[in-house]
Design a protein around this motif. Structure first.
Motif, PDB file in Angstrom:
ATOM      1  N   ASN A  55      -0.333   1.916  18.372  1.00 41.83           N
ATOM      2  CA  ASN A  55      -1.749   1.574  17.836  1.00 41.83           C
ATOM      3  C   ASN A  55      -2.092   2.943  16.773  1.00 41.83           C
ATOM      4  OD1 ASN A  55      -1.439   3.521  19.494  1.00 41.83           O
ATOM      5  ND2 ASN A  55      -2.633   2.700  21.210  1.00 41.83           N
ATOM      6  N   TRP A  56      -0.820   3.544  16.641  1.00 42.12           N
ATOM      7  CA  TRP A  56      -0.486   4.558  15.650  1.00 42.12           C
ATOM      8  C   TRP A  56       0.798   4.423  14.573  1.00 42.12           C
ATOM      9  CZ3 TRP A  56       0.872  10.059  17.852  1.00 42.12           C
ATOM     10  CH2 TRP A  56       1.141  10.943  17.557  1.00 42.12           C
ATOM     11  N   THR A  57       1.201   3.860  13.118  1.00 44.04           N
ATOM     12  CA  THR A  57       1.720   4.341  12.241  1.00 44.04           C
ATOM     13  C   THR A  57       1.983   5.421  11.426  1.00 44.04           C
ATOM     14  OG1 THR A  57       2.431   2.993  10.042  1.00 44.04           O
ATOM     15  CG2 THR A  57       0.487   3.952  10.772  1.00 44.04           C
ATOM     16  N   PHE A  58       2.872   6.303  11.603  1.00 44.72           N
ATOM     17  CA  PHE A  58       3.595   7.165  10.862  1.00 44.72           C
ATOM     18  C   PHE A  58       3.853   6.925   9.433  1.00 44.72           C
ATOM     19  CE2 PHE A  58       5.849   7.901  14.847  1.00 44.72           C
ATOM     20  CZ  PHE A  58       4.766   7.935  15.560  1.00 44.72           C
ATOM     21  N   SER A  59       2.423   5.884   8.942  1.00 42.24           N
ATOM     22  CA  SER A  59       2.626   6.490   7.948  1.00 42.24           C
ATOM     23  C   SER A  59       1.892   6.565   7.227  1.00 42.24           C
ATOM     24  CB  SER A  59       3.117   4.741   7.117  1.00 42.24           C
ATOM     25  OG  SER A  59       2.747   4.356   6.395  1.00 42.24           O
ATOM     26  N   PRO A  60       1.054   6.871   6.064  1.00 41.87           N
ATOM     27  CA  PRO A  60       1.686   6.938   4.686  1.00 41.87           C
ATOM     28  C   PRO A  60       2.440   8.037   4.725  1.00 41.87           C
ATOM     29  CG  PRO A  60      -0.700   7.201   3.308  1.00 41.87           C
ATOM     30  CD  PRO A  60      -0.652   6.946   5.614  1.00 41.87           C
ATOM     31  N   MET A  61       3.698   7.863   3.763  1.00 44.10           N
ATOM     32  CA  MET A  61       4.073   9.097   3.459  1.00 44.10           C
ATOM     33  C   MET A  61       4.398   9.271   1.852  1.00 44.10           C
ATOM     34  SD  MET A  61       6.839  10.375   1.616  1.00 44.10           S
ATOM     35  CE  MET A  61       8.842  10.772   1.508  1.00 44.10           C
ATOM     36  N   ILE A  62       3.417  10.427   1.668  1.00 46.23           N
ATOM     37  CA  ILE A  62       2.773  10.563   0.380  1.00 46.23           C
ATOM     38  C   ILE A  62       3.513  12.360  -0.332  1.00 46.23           C
ATOM     39  CG2 ILE A  62       0.711   9.389   1.008  1.00 46.23           C
ATOM     40  CD1 ILE A  62      -0.628  12.425   1.787  1.00 46.23           C
ATOM     41  N   SER A 118      -2.113   9.792  -5.094  1.00 43.81           N
ATOM     42  CA  SER A 118      -3.283  10.356  -3.809  1.00 43.81           C
ATOM     43  C   SER A 118      -3.741   9.002  -3.412  1.00 43.81           C
ATOM     44  CB  SER A 118      -3.824  10.971  -5.179  1.00 43.81           C
ATOM     45  OG  SER A 118      -3.634  12.694  -4.819  1.00 43.81           O
ATOM     46  N   LYS A 119      -4.509   8.636  -4.102  1.00 44.28           N
ATOM     47  CA  LYS A 119      -4.647   7.214  -4.846  1.00 44.28           C
ATOM     48  C   LYS A 119      -4.609   5.720  -3.620  1.00 44.28           C
ATOM     49  CE  LYS A 119      -8.032   7.294  -7.952  1.00 44.28           C
ATOM     50  NZ  LYS A 119      -8.853   7.395  -7.830  1.00 44.28           N
ATOM     51  N   ALA A 133      -0.598  10.794   7.685  1.00 47.55           N
ATOM     52  CA  ALA A 133       0.196  11.109   5.805  1.00 47.55           C
ATOM     53  C   ALA A 133       0.651  12.492   6.629  1.00 47.55           C
ATOM     54  CB  ALA A 133      -1.613  11.837   5.148  1.00 47.55           C
ATOM     55  N   LYS A 134       1.794  12.261   5.363  1.00 48.68           N
ATOM     56  CA  LYS A 134       3.293  12.780   6.120  1.00 48.68           C
ATOM     57  C   LYS A 134       3.853  12.981   5.126  1.00 48.68           C
ATOM     58  CE  LYS A 134       6.121   9.033   7.740  1.00 48.68           C
ATOM     59  NZ  LYS A 134       7.079   8.931   8.797  1.00 48.68           N
ATOM     60  N   HIS A 135       4.889  14.163   4.477  1.00 49.85           N
ATOM     61  CA  HIS A 135       5.425  15.214   5.966  1.00 49.85           C
ATOM     62  C   HIS A 135       4.128  16.125   4.795  1.00 49.85           C
ATOM     63  CE1 HIS A 135       8.228  12.197   6.413  1.00 49.85           C
ATOM     64  NE2 HIS A 135       8.457  12.254   6.842  1.00 49.85           N
ATOM     65  N   PHE A 136       3.957  16.809   6.094  1.00 46.24           N
ATOM     66  CA  PHE A 136       3.073  18.412   5.502  1.00 46.24           C
ATOM     67  C   PHE A 136       3.852  19.104   5.681  1.00 46.24           C
ATOM     68  CE2 PHE A 136      -0.963  20.672   4.999  1.00 46.24           C
ATOM     69  CZ  PHE A 136      -1.683  20.098   4.377  1.00 46.24           C
ATOM     70  N   PRO A 186      -3.145  17.464  -3.424  1.00 48.86           N
ATOM     71  CA  PRO A 186      -3.582  16.977  -3.659  1.00 48.86           C
ATOM     72  C   PRO A 186      -3.655  14.901  -3.009  1.00 48.86           C
ATOM     73  CG  PRO A 186      -3.221  17.656  -5.472  1.00 48.86           C
ATOM     74  CD  PRO A 186      -2.318  17.939  -4.667  1.00 48.86           C
ATOM     75  N   PRO A 187      -2.057  14.991  -2.540  1.00 49.42           N
ATOM     76  CA  PRO A 187      -2.982  13.834  -1.530  1.00 49.42           C
ATOM     77  C   PRO A 187      -2.500  13.388  -0.504  1.00 49.42           C
ATOM     78  CG  PRO A 187      -0.511  13.419  -2.723  1.00 49.42           C
ATOM     79  CD  PRO A 187      -1.169  14.347  -3.358  1.00 49.42           C
ATOM     80  N   PHE A 188      -2.653  14.808   0.165  1.00 45.72           N
ATOM     81  CA  PHE A 188      -2.736  14.799   1.844  1.00 45.72           C
ATOM     82  C   PHE A 188      -4.139  15.003   1.061  1.00 45.72           C
ATOM     83  CE2 PHE A 188       1.951  15.872   1.458  1.00 45.72           C
ATOM     84  CZ  PHE A 188       1.822  15.187   2.460  1.00 45.72           C
ATOM     85  N   LYS A 189      -5.238  15.610   0.858  1.00 42.15           N
ATOM     86  CA  LYS A 189      -6.670  16.518   0.234  1.00 42.15           C
ATOM     87  C   LYS A 189      -6.981  15.160   0.612  1.00 42.15           C
ATOM     88  CE  LYS A 189     -10.005  18.918  -0.875  1.00 42.15           C
ATOM     89  NZ  LYS A 189     -10.970  19.122  -2.059  1.00 42.15           N
ATOM     90  N   ALA A 190      -6.561  13.901  -0.337  1.00 45.88           N
ATOM     91  CA  ALA A 190      -7.411  12.608  -0.333  1.00 45.88           C
ATOM     92  C   ALA A 190      -7.574  12.242   0.522  1.00 45.88           C
ATOM     93  CB  ALA A 190      -6.528  12.301  -1.562  1.00 45.88           C
ATOM     94  N   ALA A 191      -6.062  12.062   1.458  1.00 46.31           N
ATOM     95  CA  ALA A 191      -6.152  11.562   2.576  1.00 46.31           C
ATOM     96  C   ALA A 191      -7.017  11.873   4.278  1.00 46.31           C
ATOM     97  CB  ALA A 191      -4.385  11.534   3.124  1.00 46.31           C
ATOM     98  N   ALA A 192      -7.522  13.116   3.929  1.00 53.64           N
ATOM     99  CA  ALA A 192      -7.736  13.899   4.261  1.00 53.64           C
ATOM    100  C   ALA A 192      -9.408  13.428   4.852  1.00 53.64           C
ATOM    101  CB  ALA A 192      -8.020  15.630   4.750  1.00 53.64           C
ATOM    102  N   GLU A 193      -9.660  13.633   3.512  1.00 54.90           N
ATOM    103  CA  GLU A 193     -11.018  13.063   3.123  1.00 54.90           C
ATOM    104  C   GLU A 193     -11.340  11.816   2.947  1.00 54.90           C
ATOM    105  OE1 GLU A 193     -11.760  16.423  -0.638  1.00 54.90           O
ATOM    106  OE2 GLU A 193     -11.119  14.393  -1.284  1.00 54.90           O
ATOM    107  N   ALA A 194     -10.483  10.862   3.552  1.00 58.25           N
ATOM    108  CA  ALA A 194     -10.618   9.488   3.602  1.00 58.25           C
ATOM    109  C   ALA A 194     -10.313   9.056   5.310  1.00 58.25           C
ATOM    110  CB  ALA A 194      -8.913   8.542   3.311  1.00 58.25           C
ATOM    111  N   GLY A 195     -10.218   9.988   6.120  1.00 61.89           N
ATOM    112  CA  GLY A 195     -10.399   9.991   7.330  1.00 61.89           C
ATOM    113  C   GLY A 195      -9.126   9.702   7.767  1.00 61.89           C
TER     114      GLY A 195
END
Ligand code: NOJ
Length: 758
Positions: free
Chosen positions: A156-163, A186-187, A211-214, A242-251
């Motif tokens: 129930n949990w994937t370690f993806s997307p790698m951004i 980011s897209k 979202a990884k890897h931070f 920015p891709p991490f921010k986009a992922a965070a905003e996408a929830g």
């Protein structure tokens, strides 16, 4: 199957009464109430237990730990484990969940994580390849399918997307990324999060994404995995975050931190990144999982004295869950008792973890993902069809001379040669989850499926590539000596109208821990290619690889080159669709292909430098033995038709921060076939308070045009697109002149300009 834990009865009774009027939607409010209620029942030991993740050993994606499985079982029974990774199958997840649900005091369900990177069973192109489609809908779709197949297997949990922005082809993990560009990544990040998580995490076909890897892992020095990262604040904010921010905003439900240190601070222990930026400035409410053992690895970094100290640093910095590190379970309780770590920090971490579990609906039904009925409902055949379509969209045509492609009707004999020609495994790629060994349609099979009876297909291996044990952790052995297949291959080439050479990388040549100093055709492949070329020049080179390769000789000599990445289950059919003209190629490179490995890291959005060019001396920023430009630039890819770009028109040459301008360009299909073009918009900020890249992607559109048709393609430019992290350490635009560049790749662009007046 459905079991409601006793604490839920308590919960459902309490939160309703306490619900109040506020701007927070009631669903969110309810989750928060539930989380708080559970938290209030937990002992410190149980709280710390939620912050622990164990490997389940159905798969091994990191160094094996020596923790006894009996000990793990005991902790599960006592409710002292928050999640597990690599527990695969409905039965296995059910069994582990039962240990918790039937024995522990509070019955807080486990999450089950896995690296579902490009499919669970049905394999899609490796992420770098899939990004070459620039088709966000397709990328969301493949993530949705991966979620469905994972959910049906208990995950129930994937370690993806790698951004991670990845600019260095030496780094093996570039295959897992979306390449070198921040905007495109980011897209893709948003599309993937939407695909995995759906509209609602509580949908049993949705799984939590990571979202990884931070952060900064893609900048590992010299492309050597796990290596030190030196990036300044400007680059961190403008390029990496920015891709991490986009992922965070996408929830995105979770974020994974990373192994690397970042300008002297290991990312796992980086408070500014995790607590201040991600959880603070961005107000993100999910939880951060460490990378595999990255908490105790801070000891090797020379940043922590021992495990306990590493745990203290990590938890204070904001790492909420310890993946296979053993640091939290062994040290956190004592750290709280000693007053070194406050219980509020622990509560915050546990609250975040419980929140995701509630959103996943696990408290309602801990076994909702371990449901044997789900599996029988998965339409695997339909998934294969979609995988084929996404695979062919991901193919990039790099060169096509002598009209070799699409294969002409007068070609009656084809020699299919090379180590990857009949390889049914390499297209599955690395990070293959439960994609079965040798389960892909090979290129040879795809070709045979595509041609009629009147075409003779003659296969020869030529040379092997990867030999011996091939798996995620095993070192790969490349054949550099055995030429026994050369003679047969040369003979086959001699008598063929057309040669299709299948070369590239073994599935396990790229991926984690697979950094290389050479990125040419490994082993004896180059030698084989040159020998074949000596007897037949009608060669289509089909490359299958996870990273950009150094292919300067081929670019110079081979008339047609097709970049086919590692395309997954339907690889061979998808490549054949392109080779035989059933699909007109439309992919564009998400990463620059170098002329020589010495150019790496190579990326299009470089800074201009103070010495960009000098016509009459060597004293400028370049190389004396090679051009500084890419062999094939970012955004590049051909079609069987041609597109011509007219001059661009701006609705105004002045813009205010509140306003916007429209830029329009005519694009004409000047060839004989309908085709799809990725029209790309770049901007350049000419003078700013910090130096800015020579161009940056800011928009793109996929446009399909019939032969002779012209499309008027428009982009709206607004102030937000002009913002960057500036000298005042804030995201803002600055007045002045901007260049607008539009074209079919990052090199060949039509230009205009406008001024922003503040
Ligand atoms: C280490 C990798 O860096 C990470 O991406 C992966 O998710 C974990 N191992 C778990 O397999």
């Amino acid at each position: 199957m459905k079991k409601i834990s006793p604490i839920l009865l308590f919960l459902f009774g309490s939160f309703i009464i306490q619900a109040q009027e506020s701007t927070i939607p009631s669903s969110v409010k309810n989750v928060e109430k539930k989380v708080d209620s559970v938290l209030s029942l937990m002992t410190l030991e149980e709280k710390v237990g939620q912050m622990v993740q164990y490997n389940g050993s159905w798969d091994l994606t990191g160094p094996a730990s020596n923790v006894d499985s009996k000990y793990k079982e005991e902790r599960l029974k006592n409710g002292l484990v928050g999640s597990m990774l690599n527990v695969l199958s409905v039965e296995a997840t059910q069994e582990a969940q039962k240990l918790v649900m039937e024995n522990s005091r509070l019955k807080i369900p486990l999450m089950f994580g896995y690296d579902v990177i490009h499919g669970y069973k049905t394999m899609f192109p490796v992420p770098l390849g899939e990004t070459a489609s620039w088709d966000l809908e397709a990328m969301e779709k493949s993530a949705r399918i991966a979620a469905l197949e994972s959910a049906a297997h208990g995950v129930n949990w994937t370690f993806s997307p790698m951004i991670d922005i990845s600019r260095d082809a030496r780094w093996g993990r570039i295959m897992e990324s979306s390449g070198e560009d921040t905007y495109l990544t980011s897209k893709v990040a948003v599309a993937k999060v939407k695909g995995y998580q759906g509209n609602d995490l509580s949908d049993p076909q949705s799984i939590a994404a990571t979202a990884k890897h931070f952060a900064g892992y893609g900048f590992a020095e010299a492309g050597r995995d796990y290596n030190t990262v030196h990036v300044g604040e400007n680059e961190l904010h403008n390029t990496i975050l920015p891709p991490f921010k986009a992922a965070a905003e996408a929830g995105v439900a979770t974020v994974m931190n990373s192994f690397n240190d970042l300008d002297g601070t290991p990312a796992t222990g980086h408070k500014i990144l995790q607590r201040d930026i991600l959880k603070g400035d961005w107000n993100w409410d999910g939880f951060i999982v460490s990378d595999w053992g990255s908490i105790p690895e801070m000891i090797y970094h020379g940043f922590a004295r021992d495990k306990k100290h590493a745990g203290e640093i990590a938890v204070k910095a904001g790492s909420d869950m310890d993946m296979e590190g053993g640091a939290y379970e062994s040290g956190l309780i004592e750290l709280v008792e000693e007053g070194k770590v406050s219980e509020e920090i622990i509560d915050d971490a546990v609250r975040r973890i419980l929140r995701v579990k509630f959103k996943l609906g696990l408290f309602e039904d801990p076994y909702r993902y371990s449901n044997p009925d789900l599996l029988s409902q998965v339409p695997f055949d339909e998934h294969r069809e979609i995988a084929r379509d996404i695979a062919r969209k991901s193919i990039v045509l790099l060169k096509n001379e002598k009209d070799l492609l699409p294969v002409q009707n007068d070609v009656k004999s084809i020699a299919v040669i090379g180590p990857l020609a009949n390889d049914k495994d390499t297209p599955i790629g690395n990070w293959r989850a439960q994609g079965e060994t040798n389960s892909a349609v090979s290129l040879l099979e795809g070709i045979k499926n595509a041609v009629g009876d009147d075409v003779k297909v003659n296969y020869a291996l030529g040379t092997t590539l990867g030999q011996g044990e091939r798996s995620f952790l095993a070192p790969l052995e490349i054949n550099t000596t055995d030429r026994s297949g050369f003679a047969e291959a040369i003979a086959a080439a001699k008598k063929a109208d057309l040669v299709i050479m299948a070369l590239g990388e073994d599935a396990f040549q790229s991926g984690e821990g697979r950094s290389q100093v050479n990125i040419g055709l490994a082993g004896l492949q180059q030698e084989l290619l040159e020998e074949i070329y000596a007897v037949n020049k009608n060669i289509v080179l089909v490359l299958q690889n996870g990273r950009p390769l150094e292919i300067s000789w081929s670019a110079e000599n081979i008339p047609a080159i097709v970049e086919a990445w590692q395309l997954g289950t339907e690889s061979g059919n998808a490549i054949a669709d392109v080779l035989f003209g059933k699909y007109n190629p439309s992919g564009k490179l998400p990463v620059s292909f170098p002329r020589a490995v010495g150019q790496e890291p190579l990326y299009y959005n470089q800074k201009n430098t103070g010495r960009p060019y000098s016509p009459d001396s060597v004293t400028y920023s370049a190389y004396t033995d090679e051009e500084k430009t890419a062999l094939y630039p970012f955004g590049y890819g051909l079609s069987y038709t041609t597109f011509e770009y007219g001059d661009l028109k701006l609705s105004s040459e002045e813009m205010t921060p509140e306003g916007s301008i429209q830029v329009t360009i005519p694009v004409t299909n000047t060839g004989k076939m309908a085709g799809k073009e990725v029209v790309q918009l770049y901007l350049r900020d000419l003078v700013a308070s910090t130096t800015r890249p020579v161009k940056e992607l800011k928009g793109f559109q996929l446009v399909t045009l019939a032969p002779g048709e012209t499309g008027e393609i428009s982009f709206k430019i607004d102030e937000e697109m002009l913002q960057f992290y500036n000298a005042n350490k804030e995201w803002a635009s600055e007045e002045g002149e901007f260049e607008v560049l539009i074209g079919g790749n990052s090199r060949d662009l039509k230009k205009g300009s406008f001024t922003l007046n503040e």
